[in-house]
Design a protein around this motif. Structure first.
Motif, PDB file in Angstrom:
ATOM      1  N   SER A  26       0.765  -1.217  -0.031  1.00 24.83           N
ATOM      2  CA  SER A  26      -0.053   0.093   0.079  1.00 24.83           C
ATOM      3  C   SER A  26       1.003   1.161   0.084  1.00 24.83           C
ATOM      4  CB  SER A  26      -0.803  -0.102   1.191  1.00 24.83           C
ATOM      5  OG  SER A  26      -0.226   0.094   2.474  1.00 24.83           O
ATOM      6  N   GLY A  27       2.035   1.134   0.532  1.00 26.15           N
ATOM      7  CA  GLY A  27       2.965   2.601   0.507  1.00 26.15           C
ATOM      8  C   GLY A  27       4.006   2.386  -0.488  1.00 26.15           C
ATOM      9  N   ALA A  28       3.768   1.605  -1.507  1.00 23.06           N
ATOM     10  CA  ALA A  28       4.497   1.347  -2.589  1.00 23.06           C
ATOM     11  C   ALA A  28       4.763   2.698  -3.750  1.00 23.06           C
ATOM     12  CB  ALA A  28       4.603   0.194  -3.341  1.00 23.06           C
ATOM     13  N   ASP A  29       5.332   2.722  -4.776  1.00 21.05           N
ATOM     14  CA  ASP A  29       5.503   3.571  -5.739  1.00 21.05           C
ATOM     15  C   ASP A  29       4.267   3.903  -6.500  1.00 21.05           C
ATOM     16  OD1 ASP A  29       5.816   1.106  -6.868  1.00 21.05           O
ATOM     17  OD2 ASP A  29       7.076   2.009  -8.344  1.00 21.05           O
ATOM     18  N   ASN A  30       3.707   2.944  -6.971  1.00 21.13           N
ATOM     19  CA  ASN A  30       2.374   2.814  -7.875  1.00 21.13           C
ATOM     20  C   ASN A  30       1.191   2.326  -6.961  1.00 21.13           C
ATOM     21  OD1 ASN A  30       0.069   2.698  -9.430  1.00 21.13           O
ATOM     22  ND2 ASN A  30       1.501   2.141 -11.305  1.00 21.13           N
ATOM     23  N   PRO A  31       0.314   3.135  -6.407  1.00 20.95           N
ATOM     24  CA  PRO A  31      -1.007   2.569  -5.536  1.00 20.95           C
ATOM     25  C   PRO A  31      -1.681   1.606  -6.253  1.00 20.95           C
ATOM     26  CG  PRO A  31      -1.402   4.744  -6.200  1.00 20.95           C
ATOM     27  CD  PRO A  31       0.220   4.518  -6.762  1.00 20.95           C
ATOM     28  N   LEU A  32      -1.724   1.196  -7.465  1.00 13.86           N
ATOM     29  CA  LEU A  32      -2.594   0.377  -8.268  1.00 13.86           C
ATOM     30  C   LEU A  32      -1.686  -0.603  -8.609  1.00 13.86           C
ATOM     31  CD1 LEU A  32      -4.881   2.519 -10.586  1.00 13.86           C
ATOM     32  CD2 LEU A  32      -5.522   1.239  -8.399  1.00 13.86           C
ATOM     33  N   ALA A  33      -0.437  -0.589  -8.954  1.00 12.45           N
ATOM     34  CA  ALA A  33       0.488  -1.623  -9.584  1.00 12.45           C
ATOM     35  C   ALA A  33       1.953  -1.503  -9.095  1.00 12.45           C
ATOM     36  CB  ALA A  33       0.540  -1.798 -10.943  1.00 12.45           C
ATOM     37  N   PRO A  34       1.940  -1.735  -7.510  1.00  6.82           N
ATOM     38  CA  PRO A  34       3.236  -1.456  -7.067  1.00  6.82           C
ATOM     39  C   PRO A  34       4.488  -2.253  -7.205  1.00  6.82           C
ATOM     40  CG  PRO A  34       1.847  -2.692  -5.502  1.00  6.82           C
ATOM     41  CD  PRO A  34       1.007  -2.312  -6.750  1.00  6.82           C
ATOM     42  N   THR A  35       5.587  -1.689  -6.985  1.00  7.33           N
ATOM     43  CA  THR A  35       6.822  -2.639  -6.977  1.00  7.33           C
ATOM     44  C   THR A  35       7.237  -2.576  -5.713  1.00  7.33           C
ATOM     45  OG1 THR A  35       7.360  -2.056  -9.416  1.00  7.33           O
ATOM     46  CG2 THR A  35       9.390  -2.626  -7.963  1.00  7.33           C
ATOM     47  N   LEU A  36       7.480  -3.887  -5.341  1.00  4.02           N
ATOM     48  CA  LEU A  36       8.089  -4.170  -3.788  1.00  4.02           C
ATOM     49  C   LEU A  36       9.563  -3.824  -3.751  1.00  4.02           C
ATOM     50  CD1 LEU A  36       6.388  -7.504  -2.961  1.00  4.02           C
ATOM     51  CD2 LEU A  36       5.521  -5.351  -2.343  1.00  4.02           C
ATOM     52  N   SER A  37      10.044  -3.209  -2.732  1.00  2.20           N
ATOM     53  CA  SER A  37      11.360  -2.965  -2.517  1.00  2.20           C
ATOM     54  C   SER A  37      12.245  -4.006  -2.083  1.00  2.20           C
ATOM     55  CB  SER A  37      11.512  -1.737  -1.329  1.00  2.20           C
ATOM     56  OG  SER A  37      11.322  -2.456   0.193  1.00  2.20           O
ATOM     57  N   ASP A  38      13.392  -3.904  -2.543  1.00  2.18           N
ATOM     58  CA  ASP A  38      14.394  -5.017  -2.025  1.00  2.18           C
ATOM     59  C   ASP A  38      14.146  -5.331  -0.690  1.00  2.18           C
ATOM     60  OD1 ASP A  38      15.424  -5.214  -4.991  1.00  2.18           O
ATOM     61  OD2 ASP A  38      17.105  -3.887  -4.390  1.00  2.18           O
ATOM     62  N   SER A  39      14.145  -4.329   0.147  1.00  2.00           N
ATOM     63  CA  SER A  39      14.156  -4.638   1.581  1.00  2.00           C
ATOM     64  C   SER A  39      12.890  -5.543   2.073  1.00  2.00           C
ATOM     65  CB  SER A  39      14.214  -3.434   2.626  1.00  2.00           C
ATOM     66  OG  SER A  39      13.087  -2.437   2.323  1.00  2.00           O
ATOM     67  N   GLN A  40      11.673  -5.093   1.272  1.00  2.00           N
ATOM     68  CA  GLN A  40      10.473  -5.928   1.725  1.00  2.00           C
ATOM     69  C   GLN A  40      10.605  -7.469   1.515  1.00  2.00           C
ATOM     70  OE1 GLN A  40       7.824  -2.914  -0.378  1.00  2.00           O
ATOM     71  NE2 GLN A  40       6.405  -3.713   1.423  1.00  2.00           N
ATOM     72  N   ILE A  41      11.279  -7.662   0.226  1.00  2.00           N
ATOM     73  CA  ILE A  41      11.240  -8.934  -0.321  1.00  2.00           C
ATOM     74  C   ILE A  41      12.405  -9.648   0.461  1.00  2.00           C
ATOM     75  CG2 ILE A  41      12.084 -10.136  -2.371  1.00  2.00           C
ATOM     76  CD1 ILE A  41      11.020  -7.992  -4.286  1.00  2.00           C
ATOM     77  N   GLU A  42      13.263  -9.154   0.905  1.00  2.00           N
ATOM     78  CA  GLU A  42      14.327  -9.762   1.891  1.00  2.00           C
ATOM     79  C   GLU A  42      13.921 -10.138   3.055  1.00  2.00           C
ATOM     80  OE1 GLU A  42      17.586  -6.715   1.802  1.00  2.00           O
ATOM     81  OE2 GLU A  42      18.131  -7.218  -0.242  1.00  2.00           O
ATOM     82  N   ARG A  43      12.992  -9.113   3.685  1.00  2.00           N
ATOM     83  CA  ARG A  43      12.338  -9.606   4.949  1.00  2.00           C
ATOM     84  C   ARG A  43      11.304 -10.638   4.941  1.00  2.00           C
ATOM     85  NH1 ARG A  43       9.305  -5.035   8.789  1.00  2.00           N
ATOM     86  NH2 ARG A  43       8.289  -6.662  10.368  1.00  2.00           N
ATOM     87  N   PHE A  44      10.531 -10.595   3.448  1.00  2.00           N
ATOM     88  CA  PHE A  44       9.675 -11.795   3.607  1.00  2.00           C
ATOM     89  C   PHE A  44      10.415 -13.145   3.405  1.00  2.00           C
ATOM     90  CE2 PHE A  44       7.136 -14.873   0.855  1.00  2.00           C
ATOM     91  CZ  PHE A  44       6.053 -14.599   1.338  1.00  2.00           C
ATOM     92  N   ALA A  45      11.590 -13.219   2.609  1.00  2.00           N
ATOM     93  CA  ALA A  45      12.482 -14.338   2.294  1.00  2.00           C
ATOM     94  C   ALA A  45      12.935 -14.594   3.937  1.00  2.00           C
ATOM     95  CB  ALA A  45      13.553 -14.052   1.491  1.00  2.00           C
ATOM     96  N   ALA A  46      13.332 -13.878   4.725  1.00  2.00           N
ATOM     97  CA  ALA A  46      13.868 -14.147   6.091  1.00  2.00           C
ATOM     98  C   ALA A  46      12.569 -14.908   6.806  1.00  2.00           C
ATOM     99  CB  ALA A  46      14.514 -13.047   6.704  1.00  2.00           C
ATOM    100  N   GLN A  47      11.369 -14.264   6.771  1.00  2.00           N
ATOM    101  CA  GLN A  47      10.425 -14.780   7.493  1.00  2.00           C
ATOM    102  C   GLN A  47      10.169 -16.207   6.941  1.00  2.00           C
ATOM    103  OE1 GLN A  47       7.394 -11.455   6.542  1.00  2.00           O
ATOM    104  NE2 GLN A  47       7.743 -10.705   8.567  1.00  2.00           N
ATOM    105  N   ALA A  48       9.923 -16.289   5.642  1.00  2.00           N
ATOM    106  CA  ALA A  48       9.490 -17.724   5.204  1.00  2.00           C
ATOM    107  C   ALA A  48      10.616 -18.846   5.751  1.00  2.00           C
ATOM    108  CB  ALA A  48       9.304 -17.424   3.757  1.00  2.00           C
ATOM    109  N   SER A  49      11.920 -18.306   5.698  1.00  2.00           N
ATOM    110  CA  SER A  49      12.956 -19.235   5.985  1.00  2.00           C
ATOM    111  C   SER A  49      13.132 -19.606   7.370  1.00  2.00           C
ATOM    112  CB  SER A  49      14.294 -18.788   5.452  1.00  2.00           C
ATOM    113  OG  SER A  49      14.414 -18.932   4.276  1.00  2.00           O
ATOM    114  N   ARG A  50      12.474 -18.495   8.331  1.00  2.00           N
ATOM    115  CA  ARG A  50      12.626 -18.650   9.726  1.00  2.00           C
ATOM    116  C   ARG A  50      11.433 -19.589  10.300  1.00  2.00           C
ATOM    117  NH1 ARG A  50      13.976 -13.223  10.289  1.00  2.00           N
ATOM    118  NH2 ARG A  50      11.896 -12.713  10.441  1.00  2.00           N
ATOM    119  N   ASN A  51      10.644 -19.498   9.694  1.00  2.00           N
ATOM    120  CA  ASN A  51       9.281 -20.378  10.025  1.00  2.00           C
ATOM    121  C   ASN A  51       8.882 -21.531   9.100  1.00  2.00           C
ATOM    122  OD1 ASN A  51       8.241 -18.441  12.284  1.00  2.00           O
ATOM    123  ND2 ASN A  51       8.584 -16.992  10.299  1.00  2.00           N
TER     124      ASN A  51
END
Length: 267
Positions: free
Chosen positions: A124-149
């Motif tokens: 919701s806070g990304a560059d384009n509110p209709l078709a956003p591009t996720l930041s590298d930090s968001q993707i890295e955080r998601f990857a870490a969460q998936a790996s931890r759990n």
């Protein structure tokens, strides 16, 4: 075993003319639809573990809209997990809607619930509110969460579609533009991923890619069409508002669309 409801895109508003756009001309006011949704859920003859709302809780990020949403949603007896959509403010949702117990608001987060890990993605806070591009930090955080759990099955919640659908207006104008990076992470954990649940495109839809199931529920307010070659959103007045019932039993899932009766009166 897990049973929950997937709802989305309620677009609650204090503005009496919120549905004046041609896409919503045939729809009732979203507050009426949200009240009918809550009434239908309260009348369900079975038990569920929680309700997942995948965003666009309100039509505009205004405090008065969230206070109205609270008046409507507080009648739900089950735990309610809410994500922000492109029409929402994560901060306002946390301030007004969340009580930390019955109602929880998630951004880029993780919670454990009923023997499952629920990972959420906030576009919701990304560059384009209709078709956003996720930041590298968001993707890295998601990857870490998936790996931890990795000790329990994983559910993923997002507002936007992550993978391509073949419908141009969705893929080009209403999808996470680098969502394949999230999908690539999920394929590393595909044996754990019980499903990805999203909203935004106002239609009941299911996609399966590399063994991972992506499910969108019908909007609680109004629905859009989706078919090959459709380059801009069109109203689908023939599809009523509703929600999905999701039942996960060990390694299998059952997802049923539940449509609200036309002209259903609020409870």
């Amino acid at each position: 075993m897990l049973s929950f409801l997937h709802i989305s895109d309620t677009h609650i508003s204090v503005n009496p003319k919120i549905g004046s756009h041609e896409l919503f001309a045939a729809a009732p006011h979203p507050n009426h639809s949200a009240e009918a949704l809550v009434g239908a859920i309260r009348r369900l003859p079975y038990q569920i573990d929680f309700i997942l709302h995948t965003g666009d809780v309100c039509a505009d990020p205004l405090p008065e809209n969230y206070h109205r949403a609270l008046e409507i949603l507080r009648h739900l007896e089950q735990p309610l997990i809410l994500l922000p959509g492109n029409h929402d403010s994560l901060d306002m949702m946390r301030e007004i809607l969340s009580d930390g117990e019955r109602r929880r608001v998630m951004g880029d987060d993780h919670i454990a619930i009923k023997g499952y890990h629920l990972l959420s993605i906030d576009g919701s806070g990304a560059d384009n509110p209709l078709a956003p591009t996720l930041s590298d930090s968001q993707i890295e955080r998601f990857a870490a969460q998936a790996s931890r759990n990795r000790d329990k099955p994983i559910l993923v919640a997002a507002h936007y579609p992550l993978i391509q659908t073949g419908v141009p207006w969705i893929d080009d104008q209403s999808r996470v533009q680098n969502g394949e990076r999230i999908h690539d992470i999920l394929t590393l954990h595909r044996q754990q991923v019980a499903g990805v649940f999203f909203g935004h495109i106002h239609q009941a839809a299911v996609s399966v890619c590399d063994g991972i199931t992506y499910t969108c529920c019908p909007s609680a307010w109004s629905n859009f069409a989706g078919y090959p070659g459709l380059v801009s959103a069109e109203a689908d007045a023939g599809t009523p508002s509703g929600f999905n019932l999701v039942m996960i039993r060990e390694n299998r899932s059952f997802i049923r669309r539940v449509f609200l009766p036309a002209n259903d009166a609020p409870e």
